[in-house]
Design a protein around this motif. Structure first.
Motif, PDB file in Angstrom:
ATOM      1  N   HIS A 158       0.832  -1.208   0.000  1.00 45.44           N
ATOM      2  CA  HIS A 158       0.000   0.000   0.000  1.00 45.44           C
ATOM      3  C   HIS A 158       0.872   1.266   0.000  1.00 45.44           C
ATOM      4  O   HIS A 158       0.616   2.204  -0.765  1.00 45.44           O
ATOM      5  CB  HIS A 158      -0.934   0.001   1.211  1.00 45.44           C
ATOM      6  CG  HIS A 158      -1.713   1.251   1.369  1.00 45.44           C
ATOM      7  ND1 HIS A 158      -2.778   1.577   0.548  1.00 45.44           N
ATOM      8  CD2 HIS A 158      -1.570   2.289   2.223  1.00 45.44           C
ATOM      9  CE1 HIS A 158      -3.258   2.750   0.910  1.00 45.44           C
ATOM     10  NE2 HIS A 158      -2.539   3.204   1.923  1.00 45.44           N
ATOM     11  N   LEU A 159       1.886   1.307   0.852  1.00 43.06           N
ATOM     12  CA  LEU A 159       2.760   2.485   0.924  1.00 43.06           C
ATOM     13  C   LEU A 159       3.487   2.720  -0.395  1.00 43.06           C
ATOM     14  O   LEU A 159       3.544   3.848  -0.896  1.00 43.06           O
ATOM     15  CB  LEU A 159       3.767   2.322   2.066  1.00 43.06           C
ATOM     16  CG  LEU A 159       3.209   2.374   3.483  1.00 43.06           C
ATOM     17  CD1 LEU A 159       4.249   1.901   4.478  1.00 43.06           C
ATOM     18  CD2 LEU A 159       2.731   3.790   3.810  1.00 43.06           C
ATOM     19  N   SER A 166       2.670   1.687  -3.362  1.00 39.98           N
ATOM     20  CA  SER A 166       1.743   1.991  -4.453  1.00 39.98           C
ATOM     21  C   SER A 166       1.334   3.459  -4.475  1.00 39.98           C
ATOM     22  O   SER A 166       0.757   3.926  -5.454  1.00 39.98           O
ATOM     23  CB  SER A 166       0.497   1.106  -4.368  1.00 39.98           C
ATOM     24  OG  SER A 166      -0.310   1.482  -3.258  1.00 39.98           O
ATOM     25  N   ARG A 167       1.685   4.204  -3.426  1.00 37.70           N
ATOM     26  CA  ARG A 167       1.400   5.645  -3.364  1.00 37.70           C
ATOM     27  C   ARG A 167       2.681   6.481  -3.433  1.00 37.70           C
ATOM     28  O   ARG A 167       2.666   7.678  -3.190  1.00 37.70           O
ATOM     29  CB  ARG A 167       0.639   5.944  -2.072  1.00 37.70           C
ATOM     30  CG  ARG A 167      -0.687   5.198  -2.021  1.00 37.70           C
ATOM     31  CD  ARG A 167      -1.401   5.362  -0.717  1.00 37.70           C
ATOM     32  NE  ARG A 167      -1.631   6.775  -0.458  1.00 37.70           N
ATOM     33  CZ  ARG A 167      -1.729   7.300   0.751  1.00 37.70           C
ATOM     34  NH1 ARG A 167      -1.609   6.534   1.811  1.00 37.70           N
ATOM     35  NH2 ARG A 167      -1.938   8.580   0.915  1.00 37.70           N
ATOM     36  N   THR A 168       3.779   5.834  -3.776  1.00 41.15           N
ATOM     37  CA  THR A 168       5.097   6.476  -3.791  1.00 41.15           C
ATOM     38  C   THR A 168       5.426   7.013  -5.177  1.00 41.15           C
ATOM     39  O   THR A 168       5.203   6.350  -6.173  1.00 41.15           O
ATOM     40  CB  THR A 168       6.161   5.442  -3.347  1.00 41.15           C
ATOM     41  OG1 THR A 168       5.874   5.044  -2.013  1.00 41.15           O
ATOM     42  CG2 THR A 168       7.558   6.006  -3.439  1.00 41.15           C
ATOM     43  N   LYS A 169       5.960   8.210  -5.242  1.00 44.22           N
ATOM     44  CA  LYS A 169       6.383   8.807  -6.509  1.00 44.22           C
ATOM     45  C   LYS A 169       7.858   8.572  -6.793  1.00 44.22           C
ATOM     46  O   LYS A 169       8.277   8.533  -7.934  1.00 44.22           O
ATOM     47  CB  LYS A 169       6.114  10.315  -6.511  1.00 44.22           C
ATOM     48  CG  LYS A 169       4.651  10.672  -6.395  1.00 44.22           C
ATOM     49  CD  LYS A 169       3.960  10.378  -7.683  1.00 44.22           C
ATOM     50  CE  LYS A 169       2.524  10.839  -7.608  1.00 44.22           C
ATOM     51  NZ  LYS A 169       1.730  10.373  -8.687  1.00 44.22           N
ATOM     52  N   PRO A 217       3.415   3.092  -8.691  1.00 40.99           N
ATOM     53  CA  PRO A 217       2.423   3.520  -9.686  1.00 40.99           C
ATOM     54  C   PRO A 217       3.124   3.977 -10.963  1.00 40.99           C
ATOM     55  O   PRO A 217       4.335   4.240 -10.963  1.00 40.99           O
ATOM     56  CB  PRO A 217       1.713   4.686  -8.996  1.00 40.99           C
ATOM     57  CG  PRO A 217       2.694   5.221  -8.018  1.00 40.99           C
ATOM     58  CD  PRO A 217       3.540   4.046  -7.594  1.00 40.99           C
ATOM     59  N   SER A 252       6.532   6.741 -11.952  1.00 39.22           N
ATOM     60  CA  SER A 252       7.290   6.912 -10.716  1.00 39.22           C
ATOM     61  C   SER A 252       8.778   6.886 -11.025  1.00 39.22           C
ATOM     62  O   SER A 252       9.185   6.607 -12.147  1.00 39.22           O
ATOM     63  CB  SER A 252       6.964   5.792  -9.738  1.00 39.22           C
ATOM     64  OG  SER A 252       5.612   5.805  -9.401  1.00 39.22           O
TER      65      SER A 252
END
Length: 100
Positions: A28-29, A31-34, A51, A54
């Protein structure tokens, strides 16, 4: 008095020790990381959960790993394989990084 509106913004960086989290939370963490920054090692496999669009920065700890005769391209190749995500990949030898 100068205006802050013309200054570039710096993305929020957060240091995480993923081993402190269960796998579903790690996914989850990430998958929200740039931008995923890490030392060469198994934790960079987490780029699988990044994602699209990135970035990945790999830091190698052995001098001259970027030499043709001793290049460790594991994560470079993985980033290329995940090309559909349009990942931006870079690596640096630790001795090339100046922190000051």
């Amino acid at each position: 008095h100068s205006s802050n509106s013309n200054r570039p913004t710096i993305p929020k960086l957060k240091l995480l020790y993923l081993e402190d989290y269960p796998l579903h939370t790690q996914i989850h963490l990430i998958s929200r990381t740039k931008l995923l920054i890490g030392v060469h090692g198994a934790a960079l496999m987490n780029m699988l959960w990044l994602p699209p669009k990135s970035g990945v920065i790999e830091i190698t700890l052995r001098k001259n790993w970027n030499e043709d005769w001793y290049y460790k391209g594991d994560y470079f190749n993985l980033a290329r394989y995940l090309g559909g995500l349009d990942l931006e990949y870079r690596y640096f030898d630790a001795d090339q990084i100046y922190v000051g």
